[in-house]
Design a protein around this motif. Structure first.
Motif, PDB file in Angstrom:
ATOM      1  N   PHE A 238       0.782  -1.267  -0.155  1.00 62.66           N
ATOM      2  CA  PHE A 238      -0.202   0.154  -0.103  1.00 62.66           C
ATOM      3  C   PHE A 238       0.970   1.162  -0.166  1.00 62.66           C
ATOM      4  CE2 PHE A 238      -3.487   2.452   2.235  1.00 62.66           C
ATOM      5  CZ  PHE A 238      -4.356   2.585   0.904  1.00 62.66           C
ATOM      6  N   GLU A 239       1.954   1.282   0.596  1.00 67.14           N
ATOM      7  CA  GLU A 239       2.739   2.501   0.561  1.00 67.14           C
ATOM      8  C   GLU A 239       3.338   2.535  -0.589  1.00 67.14           C
ATOM      9  OE1 GLU A 239       3.070   4.626   3.243  1.00 67.14           O
ATOM     10  OE2 GLU A 239       1.728   3.423   4.204  1.00 67.14           O
ATOM     11  N   GLY A 240       3.751   1.331  -1.303  1.00 65.92           N
ATOM     12  CA  GLY A 240       4.462   1.489  -2.516  1.00 65.92           C
ATOM     13  C   GLY A 240       3.172   2.309  -3.601  1.00 65.92           C
ATOM     14  N   LEU A 241       2.241   1.703  -3.584  1.00 59.38           N
ATOM     15  CA  LEU A 241       1.002   2.471  -4.319  1.00 59.38           C
ATOM     16  C   LEU A 241       0.967   3.983  -3.876  1.00 59.38           C
ATOM     17  CD1 LEU A 241      -1.279   2.371  -6.321  1.00 59.38           C
ATOM     18  CD2 LEU A 241      -2.861   1.536  -4.403  1.00 59.38           C
ATOM     19  N   LYS A 242       1.093   4.442  -2.720  1.00 57.98           N
ATOM     20  CA  LYS A 242       0.688   5.591  -2.508  1.00 57.98           C
ATOM     21  C   LYS A 242       1.988   6.517  -2.999  1.00 57.98           C
ATOM     22  CE  LYS A 242      -0.286   5.005   1.829  1.00 57.98           C
ATOM     23  NZ  LYS A 242      -0.504   5.410   3.308  1.00 57.98           N
ATOM     24  N   ALA A 243       3.175   5.920  -2.894  1.00 59.12           N
ATOM     25  CA  ALA A 243       4.547   6.790  -3.386  1.00 59.12           C
ATOM     26  C   ALA A 243       4.349   6.885  -4.959  1.00 59.12           C
ATOM     27  CB  ALA A 243       5.791   5.670  -2.944  1.00 59.12           C
ATOM     28  N   ARG A 244       3.781   5.875  -5.557  1.00 59.98           N
ATOM     29  CA  ARG A 244       3.847   6.118  -6.969  1.00 59.98           C
ATOM     30  C   ARG A 244       2.733   7.180  -7.591  1.00 59.98           C
ATOM     31  NH1 ARG A 244       5.866   1.337  -5.871  1.00 59.98           N
ATOM     32  NH2 ARG A 244       7.425   0.362  -7.426  1.00 59.98           N
ATOM     33  N   LEU A 245       1.677   7.261  -6.679  1.00 55.81           N
ATOM     34  CA  LEU A 245       0.588   8.238  -7.144  1.00 55.81           C
ATOM     35  C   LEU A 245       1.314   9.555  -6.588  1.00 55.81           C
ATOM     36  CD1 LEU A 245      -2.518   6.285  -5.872  1.00 55.81           C
ATOM     37  CD2 LEU A 245      -1.734   6.345  -7.972  1.00 55.81           C
ATOM     38  N   ASP A 246       1.791   9.618  -5.632  1.00 54.72           N
ATOM     39  CA  ASP A 246       2.646  10.757  -5.100  1.00 54.72           C
ATOM     40  C   ASP A 246       3.231  11.276  -6.061  1.00 54.72           C
ATOM     41  OD1 ASP A 246       0.811  10.990  -3.024  1.00 54.72           O
ATOM     42  OD2 ASP A 246       2.431  10.038  -1.745  1.00 54.72           O
ATOM     43  N   ALA A 247       4.167  10.523  -6.616  1.00 59.33           N
ATOM     44  CA  ALA A 247       5.113  10.610  -7.692  1.00 59.33           C
ATOM     45  C   ALA A 247       4.526  11.169  -8.882  1.00 59.33           C
ATOM     46  CB  ALA A 247       6.115   9.531  -8.056  1.00 59.33           C
ATOM     47  N   VAL A 248       3.482  10.933  -9.510  1.00 57.47           N
ATOM     48  CA  VAL A 248       2.680  11.375 -10.481  1.00 57.47           C
ATOM     49  C   VAL A 248       1.875  12.718 -10.252  1.00 57.47           C
ATOM     50  CG1 VAL A 248       1.196  10.719 -12.390  1.00 57.47           C
ATOM     51  CG2 VAL A 248       2.822   9.065 -11.591  1.00 57.47           C
ATOM     52  N   GLY A 249       1.531  12.905  -8.740  1.00 52.41           N
ATOM     53  CA  GLY A 249       0.685  14.001  -8.676  1.00 52.41           C
ATOM     54  C   GLY A 249      -0.698  13.761  -8.824  1.00 52.41           C
ATOM     55  N   ILE A 250      -1.136  12.547  -8.203  1.00 53.29           N
ATOM     56  CA  ILE A 250      -2.417  12.208  -8.465  1.00 53.29           C
ATOM     57  C   ILE A 250      -3.070  12.350  -6.989  1.00 53.29           C
ATOM     58  CG2 ILE A 250      -4.421  10.099  -8.967  1.00 53.29           C
ATOM     59  CD1 ILE A 250      -2.578   9.290 -10.981  1.00 53.29           C
ATOM     60  N   PRO A 251      -4.083  13.037  -6.734  1.00 50.73           N
ATOM     61  CA  PRO A 251      -4.582  13.323  -5.159  1.00 50.73           C
ATOM     62  C   PRO A 251      -5.542  12.031  -4.825  1.00 50.73           C
ATOM     63  CG  PRO A 251      -5.671  14.787  -6.811  1.00 50.73           C
ATOM     64  CD  PRO A 251      -4.698  14.216  -7.700  1.00 50.73           C
ATOM     65  N   TYR A 252      -5.599  11.884  -3.570  1.00 48.23           N
ATOM     66  CA  TYR A 252      -6.237  10.660  -3.393  1.00 48.23           C
ATOM     67  C   TYR A 252      -6.543  10.929  -1.881  1.00 48.23           C
ATOM     68  CZ  TYR A 252      -1.806   9.107  -1.393  1.00 48.23           C
ATOM     69  OH  TYR A 252      -0.765   8.996  -0.920  1.00 48.23           O
ATOM     70  N   VAL A 253      -7.535  10.087  -1.485  1.00 53.43           N
ATOM     71  CA  VAL A 253      -8.145  10.285  -0.015  1.00 53.43           C
ATOM     72  C   VAL A 253      -8.222   8.886   0.441  1.00 53.43           C
ATOM     73  CG1 VAL A 253     -10.231  10.533   1.534  1.00 53.43           C
ATOM     74  CG2 VAL A 253      -9.558  12.310  -0.149  1.00 53.43           C
ATOM     75  N   ILE A 254      -7.878   8.456   1.706  1.00 50.19           N
ATOM     76  CA  ILE A 254      -7.718   6.985   2.320  1.00 50.19           C
ATOM     77  C   ILE A 254      -9.212   6.863   2.827  1.00 50.19           C
ATOM     78  CG2 ILE A 254      -6.802   5.573   3.918  1.00 50.19           C
ATOM     79  CD1 ILE A 254      -5.050   6.225   1.531  1.00 50.19           C
TER      80      ILE A 254
END
Length: 429
Positions: A238-254
């Motif tokens: 899950f941390e790996g997924l969030k890191a990749r979304l952060d790298a692309v700049g895609i906002p998300y909510v847990i």
């Protein structure tokens, strides 16, 4: 008098005025998936009922309440597919295309069937585009699915109208530990749970998290959290997924209450939601199902996918005024011909033009008619230009060229120059 025949409630005709937007949406998605290396697969809409009982889960709402199930003439229990993942898994197992660790990146489009209460954006026959990936287990492929949808929202002009929600359900073992803690907590507050949640507590307790009942939601505020029960592997994923979304700049909510309605999910789950369609806000959702292939008789095979509802996304495009203007016009040029000789020449000329301009939407008049009636049909077609071919034009081997939607005088164009003239005018128009 006999009752007039109508479509079944919740199963709708998609009329010619609507199909251009559907084709635009489906074509946009298909091109995007082609560009990312996904291949299309097509499965039957009818499967053996056992497929969905084994994959979705016998105590889910879909299997218990919503499936269209019937016995065929051989006595087999068959079901109209309520979703696409199970059918896709069945197909890859049957044809052995994931054996030996082969990576498969597949997508499909078509109707699904659930006996729900019809409402705006939710129907008994509805259409989905789904995507499934097999034999990739890392968070990188989870991220790719989300990145693709983010790109799609950008191409459609919908990014400001959707929000990404994420959660991790962990492995089956960690989820089992969490389920025990959740049942123990909720059992102590049984009198405050709504009737449906009390039933789910015995059959599918994680689905209580998804309740819309306000009193039950108030109880859930203090309930155990899934994140506290994740195993190290799921947490790292899950941390790996969030890191990749952060790298692309895609906002998300847990969203710790996001569990999805199907039993086969594990680790990553996600939903794209909107507040532009009222209460039914999910437009695309999916997640990881690493145990499903093995559950259905195959070897352990990682899997992840999503599905998006075409009806809801088409509604969004309309509600937000994101329908491309050119979709309102189905004809670029309308060819009017007067007299049998002109009609014969018009047919030949129109085919030559189509050879030279294969993307031109050219409609030739059918059914003859007077000058006035043919021009009325040309105008009603929405065409930008009318072409006129009568005895005089035939003798001179020219065609009358008349703008229908803007300024400009009628002029005569030689047949051999017509394609070049149309290419310029239609592009500019």
């Amino acid at each position: 008098m006999s009752k007039s025949l109508q479509a079944i409630r919740g199963m709708n005709d998609i009329l010619p005025e609507q199909t251009p937007l559907w084709r635009y949406f489906e074509g946009t998605v298909a091109r995007l998936l082609d560009n990312y290396g996904y291949r299309q697969i097509r499965m039957p809409i009818v499967e053996f009922t056992e497929l969905f009982k084994r994959s979705i889960g016998e105590v889910t709402d879909i299997v218990e309440k919503e499936m269209y199930t019937f016995d065929d003439r051989n006595g087999d229990s068959l079901t109209l597919r309520p979703e696409g993942t199970a059918a896709c898994v069945r197909a890859v197992l049957e044809h052995g295309i994931t054996g030996g660790g082969q990576v498969q990146k597949l997508w499909y489009v078509g109707p699904m069937f659930r006996h729900e209460r019809p409402q705006k954006g939710r129907y008994r026959q509805f259409h989905q585009i789904g995507l499934e990936v097999f034999n990739l287990e890392g968070p990188d492929i989870d991220a790719e699915l989300i990145v693709m949808t983010w790109r799609l929202w950008g191409e459609l002009g919908l990014r400001d109208a959707v929000k990404l929600e994420l959660n991790s359900l962990g492995t089956s073992e960690s989820r089992g530990r969490y389920r025990e803690a959740l049942v123990e907590f909720l059992s102590a507050h049984l009198d405050k749970l709504d009737e449906d949640s009390q039933r789910r507590l015995k059959t599918n307790p994680l689905r209580v998290l998804d309740t819309k009942n306000a009193e039950t939601q108030a109880v859930l505020v203090d309930a155990p959290k899934m994140a506290d029960y994740l195993d190290d592997e799921s947490r790292a994923h899950f941390e790996g997924l969030k890191a990749r979304l952060d790298a692309v700049g895609i906002p998300y909510v847990i969203n710790p209450k996001l569990v999805r309605g199907l039993d086969y999910y594990s680790k990553t789950v996600f939903e794209w939601v909107t507040d532009k369609l009222g209460a039914q806000g999910t437009v695309c959702a999916g997640g990881r199902y690493d145990g499903l292939v093995e559950q259905m008789g195959g070897k352990p095979t990682p899997g992840v996918g999503f599905a998006m509802g075409i009806e809801r996304l088409v509604l969004m495009l309309e509600a937000l005024d994101k329908v491309p203007e050119e979709l309102s016009r189905q004809v670029d040029v309308y060819l009017c011909a007067f007299g049998e000789a002109a009609e014969l020449a018009a047919l030949s000329l129109s085919e030559r033009i189509r050879d030279q301009l294969p993307n031109l939407r050219l409609q030739i008049n059918a059914g003859a008619g007077s000058f006035k009636s043919q021009f009325k049909k040309a105008d009603k077609s929405g065409a930008l230009y009318a072409l006129i071919l009568g005895d005089d034009e035939l003798a001179q081997q020219v065609v009358g060229f008349k703008p229908l939607r803007g300024q400009g005088e009628q002029q005569s164009i030689a047949w051999d120059a017509l394609a070049a003239h149309l290419a310029t005018c239609v592009v500019q128009g």
